[in-house]
Design an enzyme around this catalytic site. Structure first.
Site, PDB file in Angstrom:
ATOM      1  N   HIS A  83       0.816  -1.215   0.000  1.00  0.00           N
ATOM      2  CA  HIS A  83       0.000   0.000   0.000  1.00  0.00           C
ATOM      3  C   HIS A  83       0.852   1.268   0.000  1.00  0.00           C
ATOM      4  O   HIS A  83       0.402   2.329  -0.409  1.00  0.00           O
ATOM      5  CB  HIS A  83      -0.915   0.049   1.221  1.00  0.00           C
ATOM      6  CG  HIS A  83      -1.787  -1.157   1.354  1.00  0.00           C
ATOM      7  ND1 HIS A  83      -2.842  -1.410   0.507  1.00  0.00           N
ATOM      8  CD2 HIS A  83      -1.756  -2.197   2.219  1.00  0.00           C
ATOM      9  CE1 HIS A  83      -3.431  -2.545   0.843  1.00  0.00           C
ATOM     10  NE2 HIS A  83      -2.788  -3.048   1.882  1.00  0.00           N
ATOM     11  N   HIS A 115       5.771   6.769   6.599  1.00  0.00           N
ATOM     12  CA  HIS A 115       5.392   6.259   5.279  1.00  0.00           C
ATOM     13  C   HIS A 115       4.925   7.425   4.417  1.00  0.00           C
ATOM     14  O   HIS A 115       4.879   8.563   4.899  1.00  0.00           O
ATOM     15  CB  HIS A 115       4.285   5.203   5.424  1.00  0.00           C
ATOM     16  CG  HIS A 115       3.042   5.749   6.037  1.00  0.00           C
ATOM     17  ND1 HIS A 115       2.783   5.676   7.376  1.00  0.00           N
ATOM     18  CD2 HIS A 115       1.999   6.431   5.501  1.00  0.00           C
ATOM     19  CE1 HIS A 115       1.629   6.271   7.638  1.00  0.00           C
ATOM     20  NE2 HIS A 115       1.135   6.736   6.509  1.00  0.00           N
ATOM     21  N   HIS A 117       2.367   8.970   0.983  1.00  0.00           N
ATOM     22  CA  HIS A 117       1.230   8.909   0.056  1.00  0.00           C
ATOM     23  C   HIS A 117       1.621   9.772  -1.142  1.00  0.00           C
ATOM     24  O   HIS A 117       2.238  10.818  -0.967  1.00  0.00           O
ATOM     25  CB  HIS A 117      -0.034   9.479   0.716  1.00  0.00           C
ATOM     26  CG  HIS A 117      -0.398   8.763   1.994  1.00  0.00           C
ATOM     27  ND1 HIS A 117      -1.264   7.700   2.028  1.00  0.00           N
ATOM     28  CD2 HIS A 117       0.017   8.957   3.269  1.00  0.00           C
ATOM     29  CE1 HIS A 117      -1.389   7.261   3.277  1.00  0.00           C
ATOM     30  NE2 HIS A 117      -0.616   8.008   4.057  1.00  0.00           N
ATOM     31  N   HIS A 140       3.979  10.845   6.424  1.00  0.00           N
ATOM     32  CA  HIS A 140       3.368  10.723   7.750  1.00  0.00           C
ATOM     33  C   HIS A 140       4.343  10.090   8.723  1.00  0.00           C
ATOM     34  O   HIS A 140       4.853   8.989   8.467  1.00  0.00           O
ATOM     35  CB  HIS A 140       2.107   9.848   7.670  1.00  0.00           C
ATOM     36  CG  HIS A 140       0.970  10.545   6.988  1.00  0.00           C
ATOM     37  ND1 HIS A 140      -0.075   9.878   6.396  1.00  0.00           N
ATOM     38  CD2 HIS A 140       0.729  11.876   6.824  1.00  0.00           C
ATOM     39  CE1 HIS A 140      -0.920  10.773   5.887  1.00  0.00           C
ATOM     40  NE2 HIS A 140      -0.454  11.988   6.120  1.00  0.00           N
ATOM     41  N   THR A 226      -5.825   7.033   7.966  1.00  0.00           N
ATOM     42  CA  THR A 226      -6.384   7.215   6.621  1.00  0.00           C
ATOM     43  C   THR A 226      -6.381   5.911   5.835  1.00  0.00           C
ATOM     44  O   THR A 226      -6.555   5.917   4.615  1.00  0.00           O
ATOM     45  CB  THR A 226      -5.619   8.304   5.845  1.00  0.00           C
ATOM     46  OG1 THR A 226      -4.271   7.869   5.657  1.00  0.00           O
ATOM     47  CG2 THR A 226      -5.645   9.621   6.578  1.00  0.00           C
ATOM     48  N   THR A 227      -6.173   4.809   6.529  1.00  0.00           N
ATOM     49  CA  THR A 227      -6.254   3.468   5.927  1.00  0.00           C
ATOM     50  C   THR A 227      -7.159   2.615   6.804  1.00  0.00           C
ATOM     51  O   THR A 227      -7.281   2.875   8.001  1.00  0.00           O
ATOM     52  CB  THR A 227      -4.868   2.816   5.857  1.00  0.00           C
ATOM     53  OG1 THR A 227      -4.284   2.809   7.159  1.00  0.00           O
ATOM     54  CG2 THR A 227      -3.962   3.562   4.895  1.00  0.00           C
TER      55      THR A 227
HETATM   56 ZN   LIG Z   1      -0.479   7.877   6.042  1.00  0.00          ZN
END
Ligand SMILES: [Zn+2]
Length: 286
Positions: A83, A115, A117, A140, A226-227
């Site tokens: 992801h 991580h 995005h 993040h 947000t996941t």
């Molecule tokens: Zn994130």
């Protein structure tokens, strides 16, 4: 061998959850519109669209970034989890964990992992937007409240997690890309597919992931991961200043593959309803 045991323990949230409650592996094909359970029903979800005009001034003290300026103790583990690209945050060379406190936070929050995005060659991919602008990417840094046992436990608590968000923008000639960030993104050539991972020597601090972005000027609100499973456990802090990066850096992320062996692009969630939550802006000052 020891390294393996260590890394199993560090399969940290938000990406400990590869499946939703109905057993489906989640994906970003609709940027989260089809996610279920709390992701669909929650009233304090993230990300949000920041409208600076509508924020309240935050008069709290600044956030204290403890040990952010101390070199991390390597090797540093980096993984493609299908992801995103995630990095475990180890203790520093002094044996101390980096942590944050102050601002709207009560107590200490230990930095556990970070991580990213991002979008695609044709689209921007930050999760939060500021004044209707979506940036190229977002980093993040996930912190866990020190009073909880681990990140899974903390995700169940309202005050469990604190995430620092840094918005990244591609500019033609960025003056100084943080050295740590460069090292981490350069390593993703070793993690092209789901489950592939690598280690890099440290030699950098968390501040060298963030660079010169003003740590004292930020937006803050209460939201969620947000996941999936979108736990409403996150005190969000998003720096108002944008970190300039290069095209060649972000383009390395566009070449990765996800858990379906599709291009790992546009791995950001749609904007969520604010539902009258207060959003705070702390202006840059020490
Ligand atoms: Zn994130």
């Amino acid at each position: 061998m020891q390294a393996n045991v260590f890394h199993k323990l560090f399969l940290w949230l938000p990406f400990a959850y590869h499946h939703t409650s109905n057993g489906m592996e989640w994906n970003y094909l609709t940027n989260g519109k089809t996610w279920t359970d709390l992701c669909a029903t929650g009233k304090q979800q993230s990300p949000i669209a920041f409208d600076i005009q509508k924020t309240r001034e935050l008069k709290s003290p600044r956030i204290y970034f403890a040990n952010y300026n101390v070199e991390l103790k390597g090797p540093i583990f980096i993984k493609n989890n299908g992801h995103t690209i995630s990095m475990d945050i180890p203790a520093t060379i002094n044996g101390q964990p980096p942590f944050i406190s102050g601002g709207r936070l009560r107590g200490r929050y230990l930095a556990k992992g970070l991580h990213f995005h991002w979008g695609s060659p044709n689209s921007n991919g930050s999760e939060h937007t500021i004044n209707n602008r979506r940036y190229d990417a977002e980093m993040h840094i996930v912190h866990r409240n020190a009073k909880y046992i681990d990140i899974i436990d903390a995700a169940e608590k309202k005050d469990g997690l604190a995430v620092i968000g840094v918005l990244l923008e591609i500019v033609k000639e960025p003056i100084a890309i943080p050295t740590g960030l460069t090292k981490v993104i350069n390593a993703v050539i070793e993690t092209p597919r789901d489950e592939s991972n690598t280690t890099i020597p440290a030699g950098f601090s968390l501040d060298e992931m963030i660079g010169n972005v003003d740590h004292n000027d930020f937006l803050s609100y209460d939201g969620s991961l947000t996941t999936p499973l979108c736990h409403e456990a996150v005190s969000w802090t998003v720096f108002t200043q944008i970190l300039p990066v290069s095209f060649s850096m972000v383009s390395k992320l566009w070449k990765l593959r996800d858990h379906c062996n599709h291009p790992m692009i546009n791995n950001f969630r749609d904007i969520q309803d604010l539902n009258n939550r207060p959003v705070y802006h702390r202006f840059g000052r020490a």
